[in-house]
Design an enzyme around this catalytic site. Structure first.
Site, PDB file in Angstrom:
ATOM      1  N   ASN A 214       0.843  -1.201   0.000  1.00 18.11           N
ATOM      2  CA  ASN A 214       0.000   0.000   0.000  1.00 18.11           C
ATOM      3  C   ASN A 214       0.876   1.248   0.000  1.00 18.11           C
ATOM      4  O   ASN A 214       2.106   1.147  -0.032  1.00 18.11           O
ATOM      5  CB  ASN A 214      -0.950  -0.030   1.203  1.00 18.11           C
ATOM      6  CG  ASN A 214      -0.183  -0.123   2.497  1.00 18.11           C
ATOM      7  OD1 ASN A 214       0.565   0.780   2.839  1.00 18.11           O
ATOM      8  ND2 ASN A 214      -0.339  -1.235   3.206  1.00 18.11           N
ATOM      9  N   ASP A 283      -3.535  -6.465   5.015  1.00 19.95           N
ATOM     10  CA  ASP A 283      -4.556  -7.312   5.641  1.00 19.95           C
ATOM     11  C   ASP A 283      -4.637  -8.688   4.988  1.00 19.95           C
ATOM     12  O   ASP A 283      -5.186  -9.623   5.571  1.00 19.95           O
ATOM     13  CB  ASP A 283      -5.938  -6.654   5.508  1.00 19.95           C
ATOM     14  CG  ASP A 283      -6.057  -5.416   6.369  1.00 19.95           C
ATOM     15  OD1 ASP A 283      -5.454  -5.400   7.457  1.00 19.95           O
ATOM     16  OD2 ASP A 283      -6.748  -4.461   5.957  1.00 19.95           O
ATOM     17  N   LYS A 293       8.558 -17.060 -10.927  1.00 19.79           N
ATOM     18  CA  LYS A 293       7.857 -15.897 -11.476  1.00 19.79           C
ATOM     19  C   LYS A 293       6.625 -16.352 -12.270  1.00 19.79           C
ATOM     20  O   LYS A 293       6.728 -17.268 -13.103  1.00 19.79           O
ATOM     21  CB  LYS A 293       8.820 -15.127 -12.376  1.00 19.79           C
ATOM     22  CG  LYS A 293       8.232 -13.834 -12.853  1.00 19.79           C
ATOM     23  CD  LYS A 293       9.202 -13.085 -13.759  1.00 19.79           C
ATOM     24  CE  LYS A 293       8.491 -11.880 -14.344  1.00 19.79           C
ATOM     25  NZ  LYS A 293       9.147 -11.384 -15.541  1.00 19.79           N
ATOM     26  N   PHE A 327      -4.349   3.239  14.931  1.00 25.09           N
ATOM     27  CA  PHE A 327      -4.657   4.192  13.862  1.00 25.09           C
ATOM     28  C   PHE A 327      -5.797   3.620  13.031  1.00 25.09           C
ATOM     29  O   PHE A 327      -5.967   2.400  12.975  1.00 25.09           O
ATOM     30  CB  PHE A 327      -3.423   4.406  12.959  1.00 25.09           C
ATOM     31  CG  PHE A 327      -2.548   5.520  13.439  1.00 25.09           C
ATOM     32  CD1 PHE A 327      -1.736   5.359  14.551  1.00 25.09           C
ATOM     33  CD2 PHE A 327      -2.532   6.748  12.788  1.00 25.09           C
ATOM     34  CE1 PHE A 327      -0.950   6.393  15.013  1.00 25.09           C
ATOM     35  CE2 PHE A 327      -1.750   7.792  13.224  1.00 25.09           C
ATOM     36  CZ  PHE A 327      -0.954   7.616  14.344  1.00 25.09           C
ATOM     37  N   LYS A 341     -13.200   0.351  15.490  1.00 25.10           N
ATOM     38  CA  LYS A 341     -11.868  -0.276  15.615  1.00 25.10           C
ATOM     39  C   LYS A 341     -11.301  -0.097  17.026  1.00 25.10           C
ATOM     40  O   LYS A 341     -10.657  -0.992  17.562  1.00 25.10           O
ATOM     41  CB  LYS A 341     -10.888   0.319  14.592  1.00 25.10           C
ATOM     42  CG  LYS A 341     -11.149  -0.165  13.184  1.00 25.10           C
ATOM     43  CD  LYS A 341     -10.187   0.441  12.167  1.00 25.10           C
ATOM     44  CE  LYS A 341     -10.730   0.206  10.774  1.00 25.10           C
ATOM     45  NZ  LYS A 341      -9.984   0.891   9.723  1.00 25.10           N
ATOM     46  N   LYS A 345     -10.474  -3.531  18.870  1.00 27.47           N
ATOM     47  CA  LYS A 345      -9.071  -3.892  19.053  1.00 27.47           C
ATOM     48  C   LYS A 345      -8.556  -3.505  20.441  1.00 27.47           C
ATOM     49  O   LYS A 345      -7.364  -3.549  20.703  1.00 27.47           O
ATOM     50  CB  LYS A 345      -8.228  -3.267  17.942  1.00 27.47           C
ATOM     51  CG  LYS A 345      -8.700  -3.694  16.530  1.00 27.47           C
ATOM     52  CD  LYS A 345      -7.680  -3.373  15.464  1.00 27.47           C
ATOM     53  CE  LYS A 345      -8.246  -3.652  14.076  1.00 27.47           C
ATOM     54  NZ  LYS A 345      -7.202  -3.685  13.037  1.00 27.47           N
TER      55      LYS A 345
HETATM   56  N1  CTP Z   1      -3.330  -3.231  11.980  1.00 24.28           N
HETATM   57  C1  CTP Z   1      -2.470  -4.200  12.434  1.00 24.28           C
HETATM   58  N2  CTP Z   1      -2.327  -5.366  11.774  1.00 24.28           N
HETATM   59  C2  CTP Z   1      -3.029  -5.592  10.644  1.00 24.28           C
HETATM   60  C3  CTP Z   1      -3.910  -4.606  10.151  1.00 24.28           C
HETATM   61  C4  CTP Z   1      -4.035  -3.431  10.849  1.00 24.28           C
HETATM   62  O1  CTP Z   1      -1.813  -3.982  13.471  1.00 24.28           O
HETATM   63  N3  CTP Z   1      -2.885  -6.747  10.019  1.00 24.28           N
HETATM   64  C5  CTP Z   1      -3.476  -2.001  12.758  1.00 24.28           C
HETATM   65  C6  CTP Z   1      -2.972  -0.751  12.074  1.00 24.28           C
HETATM   66  O2  CTP Z   1      -1.610  -0.532  12.389  1.00 24.28           O
HETATM   67  C7  CTP Z   1      -3.877   0.314  12.672  1.00 24.28           C
HETATM   68  C8  CTP Z   1      -5.171  -0.414  12.931  1.00 24.28           C
HETATM   69  O3  CTP Z   1      -4.854  -1.808  12.963  1.00 24.28           O
HETATM   70  O4  CTP Z   1      -3.383   0.753  13.927  1.00 24.28           O
HETATM   71  C9  CTP Z   1      -6.265  -0.192  11.914  1.00 24.28           C
HETATM   72  O5  CTP Z   1      -5.795  -0.480  10.650  1.00 24.28           O
HETATM   73  P1  CTP Z   1      -6.714  -0.258   9.379  1.00 24.28           P
HETATM   74  O6  CTP Z   1      -5.993  -0.754   8.174  1.00 24.28           O
HETATM   75  O7  CTP Z   1      -7.248   1.137   9.374  1.00 24.28           O
HETATM   76  O8  CTP Z   1      -7.961  -1.158   9.729  1.00 24.28           O
HETATM   77  P2  CTP Z   1      -8.274  -2.668   9.532  1.00 24.28           P
HETATM   78  O9  CTP Z   1      -8.274  -3.314  10.870  1.00 24.28           O
HETATM   79  O10 CTP Z   1      -7.395  -3.261   8.506  1.00 24.28           O
HETATM   80  O11 CTP Z   1      -9.802  -2.587   9.085  1.00 24.28           O
HETATM   81  P3  CTP Z   1     -10.459  -2.223   7.651  1.00 24.28           P
HETATM   82  O12 CTP Z   1      -9.669  -2.984   6.645  1.00 24.28           O
HETATM   83  O13 CTP Z   1     -11.858  -2.701   7.840  1.00 24.28           O
HETATM   84  O14 CTP Z   1     -10.375  -0.739   7.489  1.00 24.28           O
END
Ligand code: CTP
Length: 405
Positions: A214, A283, A293, A327, A341, A345
């Site tokens: 990302n 995620d 490859k 975050f 969240k 969390k």
């Molecule tokens: N986070 C994490 N580990 C992951 C995904 C997210 O620790 N595998 C943490 C990020 O560092 C952030 C928080 O979770 O502090 C929220 O991340 P975000 O990407 O906004 O949310 P998601 O939990 O991935 O939810 P969604 O995809 O529904 O937005």
């Protein structure tokens, strides 16, 4: 980069005033911002222009200017503005006269008025003739100042300009600078704590050449690391691939995938007292990344993805007294999604960032909301990531005080 700490340097009159040029140079070299205020007597020994050139700031030479009424009013309140913007007041060299005024709360020029308006740490580095230094009046003034928590950098002994030998000579400039460093470190509110920070993106391989990732740059996480360090913490940053310099004094662990980030965080959770999960950890990952490859001739591949470990959720489940900051990067329903969240969390607070616009990924600025478990909402208008980092730690500090009460 976070804003540098600002030192208000009061230079008072004595032959050692010329040494303030080297002091300003060394303080700047350490990364501090320096605002010089000179007493009238100091200006007889060294010119304001010299110290303005070295400090990069206008030097304040008096309480009142001879300008228009408006000028007079501005300068009359300038000592309050300077006092509010400074992080430390250093009087070097400090004459017997300045020590006496500081001790007794006399405010008859810019430096002594600023001293009364200033509520941060004060350091004095006296320099004067031996008899003046040993005079009971000066001894008493020094005792009063020490009793009030002022740091005194004792003068050294040696040949003095007046022809005598004995104590009274301004301490070595490098000693004054190290006392400044020590005072800042001692007063750091996170001193003795370990802050664990995740930052940047992670990468999930599809084959040996390609990956899923990302747009995160890691800048917010690194600004947080720098701020935590400034506040005296031991800082560990676990970061994905970013092209940023490690903030000085921080330990850095580089990882690539979310699983590696998860493992690195879990292995370091025990000693941590505060954790900030600012990484944009991927995620999803390929359920079975190709060993070779992926070739085009087979047509577009079907990608089967599986979920990665959620690091923040896992930390939230095991946090035992750890203060946890999450975050939430959102493109819609910022507050509602972030609040969900925060609860899901088990965070103590969450920083909600709207994605897009002039703030966000790979920009110096950021904006959003801080949400707390108690339901507080703090709006963060667009500001530098370094400033946002300071707001986040300020809010965390206030909440922790509330939790402890
Ligand atoms: N986070 C994490 N580990 C992951 C995904 C997210 O620790 N595998 C943490 C990020 O560092 C952030 C928080 O979770 O502090 C929220 O991340 P975000 O990407 O906004 O949310 P998601 O939990 O991935 O939810 P969604 O995809 O529904 O937005």
């Amino acid at each position: 980069m976070a804003d540098p700490r600002k030192i208000i340097l009061g230079v008072s009159g004595g032959i050692a005033a010329y040494k303030s040029a080297e002091l300003v140079r060394q303080l700047r070299g350490e990364g501090y911002a320096v605002q010089v205020a000179m007493t009238a007597a100091a200006q007889q020994f060294i010119t304001p222009l010299t110290l303005a050139s070295l400090s990069g700031n206008k030097v304040i030479t008096g309480l009142f200017h001879d300008g228009s009424d408006a000028d007079t009013l501005n300068s009359a309140i300038e000592h309050v503005a300077v006092a509010q913007s400074g992080d430390l007041l250093l009087a070097a060299p400090a004459t017997a006269d300045v020590l006496a005024k500081f001790a007794h709360g006399i405010a008859d020029d810019f430096l002594t008025t600023t001293h009364l308006a200033f509520d941060g740490p004060v350091i004095v580095a006296p320099a004067m003739n031996t008899n003046m230094w040993e005079h009971p009046a000066t001894r008493e003034n020094i005792a009063v100042l020490r009793g009030r928590g002022v740091t005194v950098v004792d003068p050294g002994s040696g040949d003095l300009a007046c022809g005598t030998v004995g104590p009274g000579r301004l301490a070595e400039i490098s000693d004054i600078v190290s006392r400044v460093r020590a005072v800042f470190a001692e007063r750091g509110e996170l001193r003795g704590e370990t802050v664990l920070i995740t930052a940047g993106p992670t990468r999930e391989p599809l084959d040996p050449v390609r990956y899923l990732s990302n747009r995160s740059s890691g800048r917010m996480g690194f600004a947080l690391a720098e701020e935590a360090r400034r506040r005296g913490a031991r800082v560990v940053i676990v970061c994905g691939p970013v092209s940023l310099e490690t903030p000085s004094g921080c330990e850095r662990i580089d990882v690539e995938t979310t699983q590696e980030m998860y493992d690195a965080v879990m292995a370091r959770l025990d000693g941590a007292t505060l954790a900030v999960m600012a990484a944009a950890a991927a995620d999803y990952r390929a359920a079975s990344p190709a060993a070779q490859k992926i070739k085009k001739h087979g047509g577009p591949p079907a990608l089967r993805l599986e979920e990665t470990a959620d690091i923040l959720r896992a930390v939230g489940e095991r946090k035992h007294g750890l203060f946890l900051v999450g975050f939430a990067a959102e493109t819609e329903r910022l507050e509602a999604n972030a609040r969900r969240k925060l609860q899901a969390k088990n965070c103590d607070l969450i920083v909600a960032n709207p994605v897009g616009g002039a703030t966000g990924f790979d920009t110096a600025a950021n904006q959003g909301l801080i949400l707390t478990r108690a339901g507080d909402v703090i709006r963060l208008d667009p500001m530098l990531k370094s400033e946002m980092a300071a707001c986040i730690f300020d809010t965390a500090a206030a909440l922790r005080l509330r939790q402890a009460a």
